[in-house]
Design an enzyme around this catalytic site. Structure first.
Site, PDB file in Angstrom:
ATOM      1  N   LYS A  56      31.977  47.686  28.130  1.00  8.43           N
ATOM      2  CA  LYS A  56      32.903  48.723  28.607  1.00  8.43           C
ATOM      3  C   LYS A  56      32.751  50.001  27.783  1.00  8.43           C
ATOM      4  O   LYS A  56      32.754  51.111  28.329  1.00  8.43           O
ATOM      5  CB  LYS A  56      34.353  48.214  28.528  1.00  8.43           C
ATOM      6  CG  LYS A  56      34.665  47.155  29.590  1.00  8.43           C
ATOM      7  CD  LYS A  56      36.011  46.469  29.380  1.00  8.43           C
ATOM      8  CE  LYS A  56      36.144  45.305  30.362  1.00  8.43           C
ATOM      9  NZ  LYS A  56      37.413  44.581  30.279  1.00  8.43           N
TER      10      LYS A  56
ATOM     11  N   GLN B 204      41.975  43.849  26.033  1.00  3.60           N
ATOM     12  CA  GLN B 204      41.125  42.797  26.593  1.00  3.60           C
ATOM     13  C   GLN B 204      41.875  41.459  26.604  1.00  3.60           C
ATOM     14  O   GLN B 204      42.506  41.087  25.617  1.00  3.60           O
ATOM     15  CB  GLN B 204      39.823  42.689  25.777  1.00  3.60           C
ATOM     16  CG  GLN B 204      38.810  41.723  26.347  1.00  3.60           C
ATOM     17  CD  GLN B 204      38.248  42.135  27.710  1.00  3.60           C
ATOM     18  OE1 GLN B 204      38.208  43.321  28.046  1.00  3.60           O
ATOM     19  NE2 GLN B 204      37.833  41.167  28.490  1.00  3.60           N
TER      20      GLN B 204
ATOM     21  N   ASP C 173      43.587  49.239  33.658  1.00  3.40           N
ATOM     22  CA  ASP C 173      43.298  47.895  34.181  1.00  3.40           C
ATOM     23  C   ASP C 173      44.115  47.616  35.450  1.00  3.40           C
ATOM     24  O   ASP C 173      43.778  46.710  36.215  1.00  3.40           O
ATOM     25  CB  ASP C 173      43.682  46.835  33.140  1.00  3.40           C
ATOM     26  CG  ASP C 173      42.474  46.189  32.479  1.00  3.40           C
ATOM     27  OD1 ASP C 173      41.407  46.164  33.118  1.00  3.40           O
ATOM     28  OD2 ASP C 173      42.615  45.701  31.347  1.00  3.40           O
TER      29      ASP C 173
HETATM   30  N1  GUN Z   1      39.508  39.688  30.857  1.00  2.00           N
HETATM   31  C1  GUN Z   1      38.779  39.317  31.935  1.00  2.00           C
HETATM   32  N2  GUN Z   1      38.734  40.314  32.830  1.00  2.00           N
HETATM   33  C2  GUN Z   1      39.450  41.331  32.316  1.00  2.00           C
HETATM   34  C3  GUN Z   1      39.759  42.622  32.767  1.00  2.00           C
HETATM   35  O1  GUN Z   1      39.392  43.058  33.858  1.00  2.00           O
HETATM   36  N3  GUN Z   1      40.518  43.386  31.941  1.00  2.00           N
HETATM   37  C4  GUN Z   1      40.954  42.926  30.744  1.00  2.00           C
HETATM   38  N4  GUN Z   1      41.714  43.734  30.008  1.00  2.00           N
HETATM   39  N5  GUN Z   1      40.693  41.737  30.288  1.00  2.00           N
HETATM   40  C5  GUN Z   1      39.935  40.942  31.071  1.00  2.00           C
END
Ligand code: GUN
Length: 282
Positions: free
Chosen positions: A53, A97, A120
């Site tokens: 990311k 995350q 998100d």
């Molecule tokens: N863990 C797995 N997928 C995601 C996501 O799309 N965003 C976040 N913050 N954590 C995750």
């Protein structure tokens, strides 16, 4: 193979190029779009995800800062850090995350993020906005799936869409986004009886179960569009989705590969949400 491939890598490249243009325009107005990424603990998969990311952001001209904390971080300290980021006008998007360590209440953590920075799309305010059709951040994975359908010119109105999986991150928002485009939506899950009865009637199938080979050719109507959200490993450790690709690609009209399908699109849609957050703050 009879199905046509929806190339997530190629589409994600296109989306990133669009975002890069918007970043340039904002920078010309003196605004540096900035995503703050928080990782608590050392989950190996999460470490890879956050690294990607941050790399995607930087490649697109967005500033991304990764904050790492030990798994033992008290929840109150995490909440205090999020509140500080909420108040920081130079930060436009905040991503915590998941999963978080077991002593934390993930939903409480997410709800501490200001909805205006909830890139998100997991905050209840964002989920509620999606539910009632108001503007707000949409979760990145279902947004990416919608972009993939759009990319093939697919018209959802009146079509039967079957979503397999009811998670807050994918299945539920996916169903709502398909509904918003006037599809007739069936949301299947682990307690669904006779799954194939539903999928065989579907014009569009989104598989988001987290188990490989849950969708086989015999469960698919000829010509259907199949979107595979799964990220699993096969017996040889190779990345694979939820769909039996070799089998289903003989029947479907369109199909997304794993890897190179929904994954890169999920990452690209985070950049879209972040640039939108920055533009709205301008
Ligand atoms: N863990 C797995 N997928 C995601 C996501 O799309 N965003 C976040 N913050 N954590 C995750």
């Amino acid at each position: 193979m009879t199905a046509q491939l929806i190339d997530g890598n190629a589409l994600a490249r296109q989306v990133r190029a669009e975002v890069a243009g918007r970043v340039t325009a904002l920078k010309q107005r003196g605004i540096q779009p900035h995503l703050a990424v928080i990782l608590v603990g050392d989950n190996p998969a999460s470490q890879v995800y956050v690294r990607n990311k941050v790399a995607d952001s930087e490649q697109t001209g967005l500033k991304a800062t990764l904050e790492r904390y030990p798994a033992a971080l008290p929840q109150a300290e995490l909440l205090a850090r999020i509140r500080a980021l909420n108040a920081d006008a130079n930060v436009h998007g905040i991503l915590v995350q998941l999963p978080l360590p077991p002593h934390m209440d993930a939903q409480a953590v997410i709800e501490t993020i200001a909805p205006a920075k909830d890139v998100d799309g997991f905050h209840v305010a964002s989920a509620g906005a999606l539910m009632v059709g108001r503007p707000g951040f949409r979760p990145c994975t279902p947004s990416g799936c919608m972009r993939m359908l759009e990319s093939i010119g697919y018209k959802l109105k009146g079509k039967h869409a079957v979503v397999m999986g009811r998670s807050n991150i994918v299945g539920k928002p996916m169903a709502l986004m398909l509904l918003a485009q006037n599809a007739t939506v069936t949301l299947c899950h682990s307690a669904t009886l006779d799954l194939a009865r539903h999928t065989r009637d579907a014009d569009v199938i989104v598989a988001a179960v987290g188990k490989r080979n849950v969708l086989t050719g015999g469960m698919v109507k000829p010509g259907a569009v199949v979107i595979d959200v799964g990220m699993n490993r096969d017996d040889h450790g190779k990345l694979c989705g939820d769909v039996d690709f070799a089998d289903v690609s003989q029947i479907a009209g369109w199909i997304t590969p794993v890897p190179g399908g929904v994954g890169p699109m999920t990452r690209a849609m985070l950049l879209v949400n972040t640039i939108e957050a920055a533009e709205r703050s301008a």
